[in-house]
Design an enzyme around this catalytic site. Structure first.
Site, mmCIF file in Angstrom:
data_model
loop_
_atom_site.group_PDB
_atom_site.id
_atom_site.type_symbol
_atom_site.label_atom_id
_atom_site.label_comp_id
_atom_site.label_asym_id
_atom_site.label_seq_id
_atom_site.Cartn_x
_atom_site.Cartn_y
_atom_site.Cartn_z
ATOM 1 N N ARG A 1 0.820 -1.210 0.000
ATOM 2 C CA ARG A 1 0.000 0.000 0.000
ATOM 3 C C ARG A 1 0.853 1.259 0.000
ATOM 4 O O ARG A 1 0.473 2.274 -0.575
ATOM 5 C CB ARG A 1 -0.961 0.004 1.185
ATOM 6 N N ARG B 1 -1.790 10.527 7.348
ATOM 7 C CA ARG B 1 -0.464 10.947 6.893
ATOM 8 C C ARG B 1 -0.541 12.145 5.958
ATOM 9 O O ARG B 1 0.477 12.801 5.697
ATOM 10 C CB ARG B 1 0.225 9.793 6.179
ATOM 11 N N LYS C 1 12.078 6.312 14.250
ATOM 12 C CA LYS C 1 12.111 5.142 13.350
ATOM 13 C C LYS C 1 12.148 5.563 11.887
ATOM 14 O O LYS C 1 12.959 5.060 11.107
ATOM 15 C CB LYS C 1 10.907 4.238 13.637
ATOM 16 N N PRO D 1 16.760 0.938 11.981
ATOM 17 C CA PRO D 1 15.393 1.380 12.292
ATOM 18 C C PRO D 1 14.712 0.386 13.239
ATOM 19 O O PRO D 1 14.636 -0.794 12.932
ATOM 20 C CB PRO D 1 14.696 1.388 10.919
ATOM 21 N N ASP E 1 11.789 -0.970 14.106
ATOM 22 C CA ASP E 1 10.395 -1.214 13.752
ATOM 23 C C ASP E 1 9.889 -2.417 14.534
ATOM 24 O O ASP E 1 10.603 -2.998 15.347
ATOM 25 C CB ASP E 1 10.269 -1.463 12.251
ATOM 26 N N GLN F 1 21.271 -5.527 9.952
ATOM 27 C CA GLN F 1 19.840 -5.477 10.265
ATOM 28 C C GLN F 1 19.004 -5.887 9.065
ATOM 29 O O GLN F 1 18.028 -6.610 9.189
ATOM 30 C CB GLN F 1 19.468 -4.057 10.721
ATOM 31 N N PHE G 1 16.553 -8.964 9.048
ATOM 32 C CA PHE G 1 15.143 -8.675 8.819
ATOM 33 C C PHE G 1 14.576 -9.563 7.713
ATOM 34 O O PHE G 1 13.544 -10.224 7.866
ATOM 35 C CB PHE G 1 14.984 -7.200 8.438
#
Length: 276
Positions: free
Chosen positions: A114, A162, A204, A221, A223, A262, A266
């Site tokens: 999205r 947003r 973040k 980050p 998250d 990371q 991830f």
DNA sequence: TAGATACCTTATAG
DNA sequence: ACTATAAGGTATC
């Protein structure tokens, strides 16, 4: 910043439109935006473009990163080793600063498909048109173009809460007083603080822009996924607040290239399981 | 200065 | 079919 994939799977083409003002170290000449499409085919990288695009491709895909050196600088750790082995060759991207800022503002509480849809919608609504290969493409809007949108316009595109964040942040950049790329010259934590002046940008999102656009390869980050990973694999790194947890996990993942570590972790944990 | 809460929207799980 | 939940958080009390 928002690449289009024509198909899923092996030889898919990825397309993007690069504005000269956002292509800092890609040596794009002044003029209209450049369309670039790229794919992997028979183990090689191929691209087609409206311009001589080797520099753009090299920059966007971080082809100059020395992966063996980056891996060599990361600590011996079973999870990191497994992740690097599993996805060896994967690179970060170097997204354009303004587009990166806006798309990560849009990323709050949102899934990737999205977020991508929002960026395409913004480009189609407000960006410049470019023709290539018989097709019409849209560049991501300039700060001016986006600042001129109303909150209602942006809500109509599905940005939800947003919408005012994007409009106001675009306005800040359009004013000429501040620009996300300005963070480049700062020390890491100062740079993260600097980016939080944009509306809709917390720690973040700031870390995302630093890592995926501004060459701060140490940024991690925090998250929801990396927080789960910390809870499960590095519980002692949870210091209760963002800044201190960030320092601890950054140290644990090797400091200088912690953001690369990371990204591998991830990808590994999300695709292959291993985190609840 | 920490901690809770509202916030747009929609795909997907149950 | 429906409702509940989650989705790579931030601003504002």
């Amino acid at each position: 910043m928002y690449a289009e994939s024509e198909q899923t799977g092996g030889d898919a083409w990825y397309e993007t439109v690069v504005r000269p003002d956002e292509a800092e170290n890609a040596r794009l000449d002044e003029g209209e935006p450049a369309v670039v499409r790229v794919r992997q085919h028979d183990g090689r990288l191929e691209w087609e473009s409206t311009v001589e695009a080797a520099g753009v491709v090299r920059s966007l895909l971080r082809l100059d990163d020395d992966l063996p050196a980056i891996r060599a600088a990361t600590p011996d750790d079973p999870l990191l080793e497994a992740a690097y082995d599993r996805y060896w060759g994967m690179r970060l991207v170097r997204d354009p600063p303004f587009g990166s800022l806006i798309s990560f503002i849009c990323s709050a509480q949102m899934r990737v498909s999205r977020i991508h849809g929002m960026q395409v919608a913004l480009a189609e609504a407000f960006g410049d048109v470019v023709e290539f290969d018989g097709q019409t493409y849209h560049a991501f809007p300039t700060p001016d173009q986006l600042a001129g949108a109303s909150e209602a316009d942006l809500r109509d595109l599905g940005l939800g809460y947003r919408a005012p964040y994007v409009q106001r942040s675009a306005e800040l950049v359009a004013s000429g007083d501040v620009h996300p790329a300005g963070a480049r010259e700062m020390a890491y934590e100062r740079a993260r603080e600097y980016l939080t002046q944009f509306v809709g940008v917390g720690e973040k999102v700031a870390d995302c822009v630093l890592l995926f656009s501004l060459d701060f390869l140490e940024a991690v980050p925090l998250d929801t996924w990396i927080r789960k990973t910390i809870a499960q694999y590095y519980p002692d790194c949870d210091r209760g607040n963002y800044a201190e947890t960030s320092r601890a996990i950054r140290e644990r993942l090797g400091g200088e290239y912690a953001g690369y570590a990371q990204t591998y972790v991830f990808h590994h944990l999300r695709n292959d399981g291993g985190v609840d």
